[in-house]
Scaffold this active site. Structure first.
Site, short mmCIF file in Angstrom:
data_model
loop_
_atom_site.label_atom_id
_atom_site.label_comp_id
_atom_site.label_asym_id
_atom_site.label_seq_id
_atom_site.Cartn_x
_atom_site.Cartn_y
_atom_site.Cartn_z
N GLU A 287 -11.31 -10.29 -0.71
CA GLU A 287 -10.95 -9.48 0.47
C GLU A 287 -12.22 -8.82 1.02
O GLU A 287 -12.62 -7.75 0.55
CB GLU A 287 -9.96 -8.38 0.08
CG GLU A 287 -8.64 -8.90 -0.44
CD GLU A 287 -7.51 -7.88 -0.26
OE1 GLU A 287 -6.54 -8.21 0.41
OE2 GLU A 287 -7.62 -6.75 -0.78
N HIS B 121 -8.63 -3.27 -5.90
CA HIS B 121 -8.56 -3.27 -4.43
C HIS B 121 -9.68 -2.39 -3.86
O HIS B 121 -10.02 -1.35 -4.43
CB HIS B 121 -7.19 -2.77 -3.97
CG HIS B 121 -6.96 -3.07 -2.53
ND1 HIS B 121 -7.50 -2.30 -1.53
CD2 HIS B 121 -6.29 -4.08 -1.92
CE1 HIS B 121 -7.17 -2.84 -0.36
NE2 HIS B 121 -6.43 -3.91 -0.56
N LYS C 51 0.84 -1.20 0.00
CA LYS C 51 0.00 0.00 0.00
C LYS C 51 0.89 1.26 0.00
O LYS C 51 1.95 1.25 -0.59
CB LYS C 51 -0.99 -0.04 1.17
CG LYS C 51 -1.78 -1.36 1.19
CD LYS C 51 -2.94 -1.35 2.15
CE LYS C 51 -3.64 -2.72 2.11
NZ LYS C 51 -4.82 -2.76 2.95
#
Ligand code: 13P
Length: 253
Positions: free
Chosen positions: A169, A97, A11
């Site tokens: 996720e 993401h 990240k």
């Protein structure tokens, strides 16, 4: 047969020195491991990709980007193209993401274009998706995941799936310390694989790696990875410490 993958999504963490230190540490530690069926991936921020890729040479560590633009090139200030990534030795990219979706407005439609662009450039896509807390509470998690996959990936031909890695996720588990239980992960991963069986058949479904992401730590990795449809993990916080990341890699073997 599909591989296990442990991928560290760094990240917006680590400056140049810290990135080099981290990859150096991982390289040293995994040299001693006899990894047979596990790929190791790290995804530093754009500016450190080249340095990390250089350090990762002559090791099993693969380097991925955290994002990519959908156009070949042009007037897109601040963006990074597939060609640019390839030119510094990057062959994989994380797309979709939840932080990109949430803070940067990335939609399924946009992600479908980014996926196409990556595949056109023969890059691998680590495609992230997952439900939010309120969607799980409302028992909508299967529907949400199904539509995320269908909208961004199900236009692809079967052969394109050789370059797709999925990363489930659940948003409520990211950076919260709260993981999906191994059974919750398995339940969703089995559902995902069934969607792929129904659309593309057994062979594609059996060969696609489906990673779990969301507060994976050294102490819970083994149990989560032991589930039959969980093929490793996409790791945030715990990928920033050599020792923790290497323990998680070991748990995947
Ligand atoms: P954490 O492991 O910090 O929960 O992050 C997961 C993640 O978002 C990986 O992409």
């Amino acid at each position: 047969m599909r591989k296990n993958i442990v991928a560290g999504n760094w990240k917006m963490n680590n400056d140049l020195d810290a990135s080099k230190e981290l990859v150096k540490g991982i390289k040293k530690s995994i040299k001693k491991l006899d990894l047979k069926n596990t790929r190791v991936v790290v995804a530093p921020t754009f500016v450190n990709l080249l340095s990390v890729a250089k350090k990762a040479k002559k090791s099993r560590i693969e380097v991925a980007a955290q994002n990519m633009h959908q156009a070949d090139n042009g007037a897109f200030t601040g963006e990074i193209s597939a060609d640019m990534l390839k030119s510094v030795g990057v062959k994989s990219v994380i797309l979709g993401h939840s932080e990109r979706r949430e803070y940067f407005g990335e939609t399924d439609e946009l992600l479908a274009k980014k996926v196409d662009q990556a595949l056109k450039n023969k890059m691998e896509v680590i495609f992230c998706f997952g439900e939010k807390l309120e969607e799980r509470k409302a028992d909508n998690h299967f529907k949400v995941v199904e539509s995320q996959l269908k909208n961004a990936l199900f236009h692809l031909e079967a052969k394109a799936w050789k370059r797709i890695v999925l990363a489930y996720e659940p948003v409520w588990a990211i950076g919260t310390g709260e993981t999906a239980t191994p059974d919750q992960a398995q339940e969703m991963h089995a559902f995902i694989r069934k969607l792929i069986v129904d659309k593309y058949g057994d062979e594609v479904a059996e060969n696609v790696s489906v990673l779990y992401g969301g507060s994976v730590k050294p102490d819970n990795a083994k149990e989560i990875f032991s589930k039959p449809d969980v093929d490793g993990g996409l790791i945030g916080g715990a990928s920033l410490k050599v020792e923790d990341f290497v323990k998680i890699i070991k748990a995947a073997e």
